[in-house]
Enzyme design. Structure first.
Site, PDB file in Angstrom:
ATOM      1  N   LYS A 170      20.893   9.201  -8.144  1.00  0.00           N
ATOM      2  CA  LYS A 170      20.138  10.393  -8.508  1.00  0.00           C
ATOM      3  C   LYS A 170      20.305  11.490  -7.466  1.00  0.00           C
ATOM      4  O   LYS A 170      20.521  11.224  -6.284  1.00  0.00           O
ATOM      5  CB  LYS A 170      18.647  10.059  -8.660  1.00  0.00           C
ATOM      6  CG  LYS A 170      18.339   9.205  -9.875  1.00  0.00           C
ATOM      7  CD  LYS A 170      16.842   8.982 -10.013  1.00  0.00           C
ATOM      8  CE  LYS A 170      16.521   8.208 -11.286  1.00  0.00           C
ATOM      9  NZ  LYS A 170      15.064   7.979 -11.436  1.00  0.00           N
ATOM     10  N   ARG A 189      18.199  14.924  -6.111  1.00  0.00           N
ATOM     11  CA  ARG A 189      16.958  15.696  -6.178  1.00  0.00           C
ATOM     12  C   ARG A 189      17.290  17.184  -6.227  1.00  0.00           C
ATOM     13  O   ARG A 189      17.937  17.726  -5.330  1.00  0.00           O
ATOM     14  CB  ARG A 189      16.059  15.385  -4.983  1.00  0.00           C
ATOM     15  CG  ARG A 189      14.737  16.134  -5.015  1.00  0.00           C
ATOM     16  CD  ARG A 189      13.720  15.556  -4.064  1.00  0.00           C
ATOM     17  NE  ARG A 189      13.277  14.239  -4.483  1.00  0.00           N
ATOM     18  CZ  ARG A 189      12.369  14.015  -5.413  1.00  0.00           C
ATOM     19  NH1 ARG A 189      11.821  15.047  -6.063  1.00  0.00           N
ATOM     20  NH2 ARG A 189      12.011  12.796  -5.733  1.00  0.00           N
ATOM     21  N   HIS A 227       5.029  -0.435  -3.116  1.00  0.00           N
ATOM     22  CA  HIS A 227       6.053   0.566  -3.452  1.00  0.00           C
ATOM     23  C   HIS A 227       7.053   0.729  -2.318  1.00  0.00           C
ATOM     24  O   HIS A 227       8.259   0.890  -2.547  1.00  0.00           O
ATOM     25  CB  HIS A 227       5.383   1.910  -3.762  1.00  0.00           C
ATOM     26  CG  HIS A 227       6.340   3.017  -4.055  1.00  0.00           C
ATOM     27  ND1 HIS A 227       7.100   3.056  -5.208  1.00  0.00           N
ATOM     28  CD2 HIS A 227       6.690   4.121  -3.340  1.00  0.00           C
ATOM     29  CE1 HIS A 227       7.864   4.139  -5.195  1.00  0.00           C
ATOM     30  NE2 HIS A 227       7.637   4.802  -4.079  1.00  0.00           N
ATOM     31  N   ASP A 278      17.075   3.733  -9.386  1.00  0.00           N
ATOM     32  CA  ASP A 278      17.431   4.551  -8.216  1.00  0.00           C
ATOM     33  C   ASP A 278      17.830   3.602  -7.092  1.00  0.00           C
ATOM     34  O   ASP A 278      17.663   2.380  -7.188  1.00  0.00           O
ATOM     35  CB  ASP A 278      16.278   5.458  -7.790  1.00  0.00           C
ATOM     36  CG  ASP A 278      14.976   4.702  -7.592  1.00  0.00           C
ATOM     37  OD1 ASP A 278      14.972   3.693  -6.859  1.00  0.00           O
ATOM     38  OD2 ASP A 278      13.957   5.114  -8.182  1.00  0.00           O
ATOM     39  N   ASN A 290     -26.532   9.170  -8.284  1.00  0.00           N
ATOM     40  CA  ASN A 290     -25.824  10.075  -7.355  1.00  0.00           C
ATOM     41  C   ASN A 290     -24.415   9.581  -7.031  1.00  0.00           C
ATOM     42  O   ASN A 290     -23.787  10.053  -6.092  1.00  0.00           O
ATOM     43  CB  ASN A 290     -26.631  10.246  -6.065  1.00  0.00           C
ATOM     44  CG  ASN A 290     -26.772   8.950  -5.290  1.00  0.00           C
ATOM     45  OD1 ASN A 290     -26.359   7.887  -5.760  1.00  0.00           O
ATOM     46  ND2 ASN A 290     -27.370   9.026  -4.120  1.00  0.00           N
ATOM     47  N   ASP A 291     -23.931   8.597  -7.806  1.00  0.00           N
ATOM     48  CA  ASP A 291     -22.582   8.025  -7.670  1.00  0.00           C
ATOM     49  C   ASP A 291     -22.437   7.066  -6.499  1.00  0.00           C
ATOM     50  O   ASP A 291     -21.338   6.574  -6.248  1.00  0.00           O
ATOM     51  CB  ASP A 291     -21.502   9.108  -7.563  1.00  0.00           C
ATOM     52  CG  ASP A 291     -20.893   9.431  -8.923  1.00  0.00           C
ATOM     53  OD1 ASP A 291     -21.327   8.832  -9.919  1.00  0.00           O
ATOM     54  OD2 ASP A 291     -19.994  10.290  -8.985  1.00  0.00           O
ATOM     55  N   ASN A 292     -23.499   6.791  -5.761  1.00  0.00           N
ATOM     56  CA  ASN A 292     -23.431   5.789  -4.705  1.00  0.00           C
ATOM     57  C   ASN A 292     -23.366   4.390  -5.306  1.00  0.00           C
ATOM     58  O   ASN A 292     -23.962   4.133  -6.361  1.00  0.00           O
ATOM     59  CB  ASN A 292     -24.653   5.882  -3.790  1.00  0.00           C
ATOM     60  CG  ASN A 292     -24.565   7.056  -2.832  1.00  0.00           C
ATOM     61  OD1 ASN A 292     -23.669   7.881  -2.940  1.00  0.00           O
ATOM     62  ND2 ASN A 292     -25.491   7.135  -1.900  1.00  0.00           N
ATOM     63  N   ASP A 294      11.773  -1.923 -12.144  1.00  0.00           N
ATOM     64  CA  ASP A 294      11.168  -1.010 -11.179  1.00  0.00           C
ATOM     65  C   ASP A 294       9.838  -1.578 -10.710  1.00  0.00           C
ATOM     66  O   ASP A 294       9.383  -2.618 -11.226  1.00  0.00           O
ATOM     67  CB  ASP A 294      10.979   0.376 -11.802  1.00  0.00           C
ATOM     68  CG  ASP A 294      11.082   1.501 -10.784  1.00  0.00           C
ATOM     69  OD1 ASP A 294      11.034   1.210  -9.572  1.00  0.00           O
ATOM     70  OD2 ASP A 294      11.204   2.664 -11.200  1.00  0.00           O
TER      71      ASP A 294
END
Length: 320
Positions: free
Chosen positions: A198, A200, A134, A175, A41-43, A224
């Site tokens: 840059k 947008r 990030h 960026d 059941n993905d548990n 990056d």
């Protein structure tokens, strides 16, 4: 300062076991034994196969595909460790993918980076060790201590040892948000710095408008935090070549490589694309890149950080 804690114990979820094993090799210990079972059941159920009592426990788990399974497994491992009387539990998250969800930039959405931080703390994490978020402000989502590692030293050493006359090149930030990271590596290489301005156009379309700096006739190192589908990377490389770059090298911390990324990298006008092993990169993706993909190890850096945390020493000294 040296703190007497319980035994150092390192365990791994299923997302990046090779990195956990390499970390343990540098620490001179064996990877702890645990078992994760997924039911029909993905548990998930997690069970440790050795005593954790009063131990200083570190659990290594990257938030890579399937991300939801990786997060749930880590939560269960933290909870099980606390229930097994671990002295302290540190979540080692080399790649915290939800760091991209750091603000409410659209109506009626969740700031998932903060939500996942809350879940980790509710599960019982006493500390978090991660790399190259990030957005640095995600650090502030946690109410427990966070050690935020950087791959700059590893990337700079890679470029210095693989690119002839690396100091004559230019580090290019794709960026304005990447300038700080690019500047750090440029200082380590003692080379030039440039960035792409840059504009947008729509929610999904960004245009490279201008290049601040000079790349004509030079080797260019695009830096990056991560590569996902490689769409932005293709744009940055092509723009650098149009501006006269002689050769282009790419180096990022997290090589996620989803969707058409491998096909795009194989066709890219770049000498190589390097990423660290915060995310497990299958050999099939390396082979499919036409020899352009390189994987750099950050295991020693994580091992040193874990050792310093365990003994109560400063982690920031690793970057001096």
């Amino acid at each position: 300062m040296n703190i007497n804690r319980g035994p150092l114990l390192v365990f791994s979820g299923q997302s990046n076991r090779p990195l956990a094993e390499e970390i343990c090799q540098h620490l001179g210990i064996s990877l702890g034994k645990s078992e994760t079972i997924k039911f029909t059941n993905d548990n998930l159920i997690v069970q440790y196969e050795e005593s954790l009592r009063e131990g200083d426990v570190f659990i290594v788990q990257s938030f890579s595909t399937p991300v939801s399974d990786a997060i749930m497994e880590l939560l269960l491992m933290i909870d099980a460790a606390k229930s097994a009387s671990a002295g302290r539990v540190t979540a080692v998250i080399p790649y915290y993918s939800y760091a991209r969800s750091d603000k409410k930039d659209a109506p009626r959405i969740s700031i998932a980076g903060r939500l996942v931080a809350d879940l980790l703390q509710s599960a019982g994490a006493d500390r978090v060790l991660t790399m190259t978020l990030h957005s640095p402000q995600v650090h502030g989502f946690f109410k427990v201590p966070v050690d935020h590692l950087s791959s700059d030293l590893v990337i700079a050493n890679h470029l210095r040892t693989t690119v002839p006359d690396a100091e004559e090149g230019v580090v290019l930030a794709p960026d304005s948000g990447s300038i700080k990271r690019a500047s750090s590596i440029a200082r380590r290489l003692n080379c030039g710095l440039a960035f792409i301005d840059k504009q947008r156009l729509t929610d999904t379309q960004v245009e490279s408008r201008a290049l601040i700096g000079d790349v004509k006739g030079k080797k260019v190192y695009i830096i990056d935090d991560e590569i996902s589908t490689a769409g932005s990377l293709v744009e940055a490389v092509n723009f650098a070549k149009r501006m006269g770059a002689e050769e282009v090298y790419v180096a990022v911390t997290h090589g996620v490589y989803t969707g058409p990324a491998i096909e795009r990298i194989a066709a890219l006008d770049a000498v190589q694309v390097a990423s660290s092993n915060t995310v497990l990169v299958p050999q099939s993706k390396i082979d499919g890149s036409g020899g352009k993909l390189h994987v750099l190890s950050v295991a020693e850096l994580f091992a040193n950080a874990i050792s310093n945390i365990h003994t109560g020493e400063s982690v920031s000294t690793l970057f001096e």
